[in-house]
Scaffold this motif. Structure first.
Motif, short mmCIF file in Angstrom:
data_model
loop_
_atom_site.label_atom_id
_atom_site.label_comp_id
_atom_site.label_asym_id
_atom_site.label_seq_id
_atom_site.Cartn_x
_atom_site.Cartn_y
_atom_site.Cartn_z
N TYR A 13 0.86 -1.18 0.00
CA TYR A 13 0.00 0.00 0.00
C TYR A 13 0.90 1.23 0.00
O TYR A 13 1.60 1.48 0.97
CB TYR A 13 -0.94 -0.02 1.21
N GLU A 15 3.77 2.00 -1.66
CA GLU A 15 5.16 1.59 -1.39
C GLU A 15 6.05 1.82 -2.60
O GLU A 15 6.91 0.99 -2.91
CB GLU A 15 5.20 0.11 -0.99
N ASP A 49 -2.93 -2.91 -2.93
CA ASP A 49 -4.22 -2.66 -2.28
C ASP A 49 -4.69 -1.23 -2.56
O ASP A 49 -4.81 -0.42 -1.64
CB ASP A 49 -4.05 -2.91 -0.77
N ASN A 77 -9.20 0.05 -1.33
CA ASN A 77 -8.33 -0.39 -0.24
C ASN A 77 -9.12 -1.27 0.73
O ASN A 77 -10.07 -0.80 1.36
CB ASN A 77 -7.76 0.84 0.48
N GLY A 79 -7.52 -3.30 3.09
CA GLY A 79 -6.76 -3.53 4.32
C GLY A 79 -5.93 -4.80 4.28
O GLY A 79 -6.03 -5.61 3.35
N ARG A 139 6.07 0.31 20.91
CA ARG A 139 5.63 -0.79 20.05
C ARG A 139 6.09 -2.14 20.59
O ARG A 139 5.41 -3.15 20.45
CB ARG A 139 6.14 -0.60 18.63
N1 LIG Z 1 -3.00 -4.53 1.74
C1 LIG Z 1 -2.60 -3.57 2.52
N2 LIG Z 1 -1.34 -3.59 2.92
C2 LIG Z 1 -0.93 -2.62 3.71
C3 LIG Z 1 -1.77 -1.57 4.16
N3 LIG Z 1 -1.05 -0.76 4.95
C4 LIG Z 1 0.20 -1.29 4.99
N4 LIG Z 1 0.29 -2.39 4.23
C5 LIG Z 1 1.43 -3.26 3.94
O1 LIG Z 1 1.74 -4.01 5.09
C6 LIG Z 1 3.15 -4.18 5.19
C7 LIG Z 1 3.65 -3.67 6.55
O2 LIG Z 1 3.40 -2.29 6.65
P1 LIG Z 1 4.23 -1.34 7.60
O3 LIG Z 1 3.66 0.03 7.41
O4 LIG Z 1 5.69 -1.53 7.33
O5 LIG Z 1 3.84 -1.86 9.03
P2 LIG Z 1 4.79 -2.23 10.23
O6 LIG Z 1 5.93 -3.02 9.72
O7 LIG Z 1 3.88 -2.99 11.14
O8 LIG Z 1 5.23 -0.91 10.79
C8 LIG Z 1 3.76 -3.45 4.00
O9 LIG Z 1 4.00 -4.39 2.98
C9 LIG Z 1 2.69 -2.45 3.64
O10 LIG Z 1 2.74 -2.07 2.29
C10 LIG Z 1 -3.13 -1.56 3.68
O11 LIG Z 1 -3.95 -0.70 3.97
N5 LIG Z 1 -3.47 -2.59 2.89
#
Ligand SMILES: Nc1nc2c(ncn2[C@@H]2O[C@H](COP(=O)(O)OP(=O)(O)O)[C@@H](O)[C@H]2O)c(=O)[nH]1
Ligand SMILES: [Mg+2]
Length: 247
Positions: A13, A15, A49, A77, A79, A139
């Protein structure tokens, strides 16, 4: 020993700063394992997404250049939960690695996970982070509480439930019906697999916090949704019984 094909999938999302590097890292490990004759083939699947940045366009371009790369686009989106379901559904190979696109671990660890799943006859390899203090103490505490809650509610001892490093035999996913829409998806998946009697093994890995873009999955809204879905799905999960061995 039987060899397998591997699918690597990334939910994505917004990225655009990561997608190229993540695909490159996955391709590198895939090609290494092919060369070593450990696997029979690999594919890389990006689940876009409904990103509003250039993620979708870059993903399409990568897929056009290499037939082993595929993209699934969501119209809106939905999630993380929906993206994980979509990734498992569209992945075509025998073993599926679900990871994050911000490269939280060295993709070469897939070689190790693949050896573990075969030699220890496991169905799922779920990795845990040795040290995640780079993300901040808040966290870390949330994560400890969450892992303890999952142990308490689902009698499941997993050190790092939400770490997106899960290598799974595809038949496990074929037998599990996932419902969570948010970040509870990891716990739902592991708890259901555990209830059905699948063997989960764990190993530790170094963790690297994202160096670009923003983390979107630690907001209060995400945490509240996790707790709501935990409450909603608890009964269904605990009602599952071990599968009969196939004759
Ligand atoms: N499908 C989807 N993936 C998401 C969404 N938000 C974040 N991601 C994906 O989930 C993964 C982890 O996200 P990140 O922001 O790094 O979360 P963290 O590692 O928990 O801090 C990444 O591959 C993001 O692109 C969303 O709304 N939908
Ligand atoms: Mg991350």
């Amino acid at each position: 020993m039987i060899k397998h094909s591997v699918s690597i999938f990334y939910p994505a999302y917004n990225e655009q700063t990561y997608i190229l590097r993540a695909v490159e890292a996955a391709r590198e490990v895939g090609e290494r394992m092919l060369k070593d004759e450990e696997i029979t083939g690999f594919e890389i699947l990006i689940v876009n997404d409904a990103s509003t940045d250039d993620t979708g366009r870059i993903a399409d371009q990568l897929a056009a250049e290499d037939e082993r790369i595929r993209v699934v686009h969501h119209q809106r989106n939905i999630g993380l939960g929906g993206a994980v379901r979509s990734g498992f559904k569209h992945a075509r190979n025998d073993l599926i690695l679900y990871s994050d696109i911000d490269l939280p671990f060295d993709m070469m660890e897939l070689c190790k996970a693949y050896r573990l799943i075969r030699y220890y006859e496991a169905d799922i390899v779920s990795a845990f982070r040795y040290d995640r203090t780079t993300e901040g103490i808040r966290r870390l505490i949330y994560s400890k509480i969450y892992n303890a809650l999952i142990m308490l509610f689902f009698r499941l001892r997993i050190k790092d439930v939400n770490f997106a490093f899960k290598l799974v035999r595809r038949e496990v996913f074929d037998r599990i019906d996932l419902k969570a829409e948010g970040s509870f998806i990891d716990a739902e998946f592991l708890a259901k697999a555990n209830r059905l009697g699948y063997k989960i093994i764990q190993f530790g890995t170094n963790y690297f916090h994202r160096s670009r873009g923003v983390s979107t999955l630690s907001s209060p809204a995400v945490i509240i949704k996790i707790l709501i879905e935990l409450g909603r799905l608890r009964k269904e999960i605990m009602g599952l019984a071990p599968l009969e061995p196939e004759s």
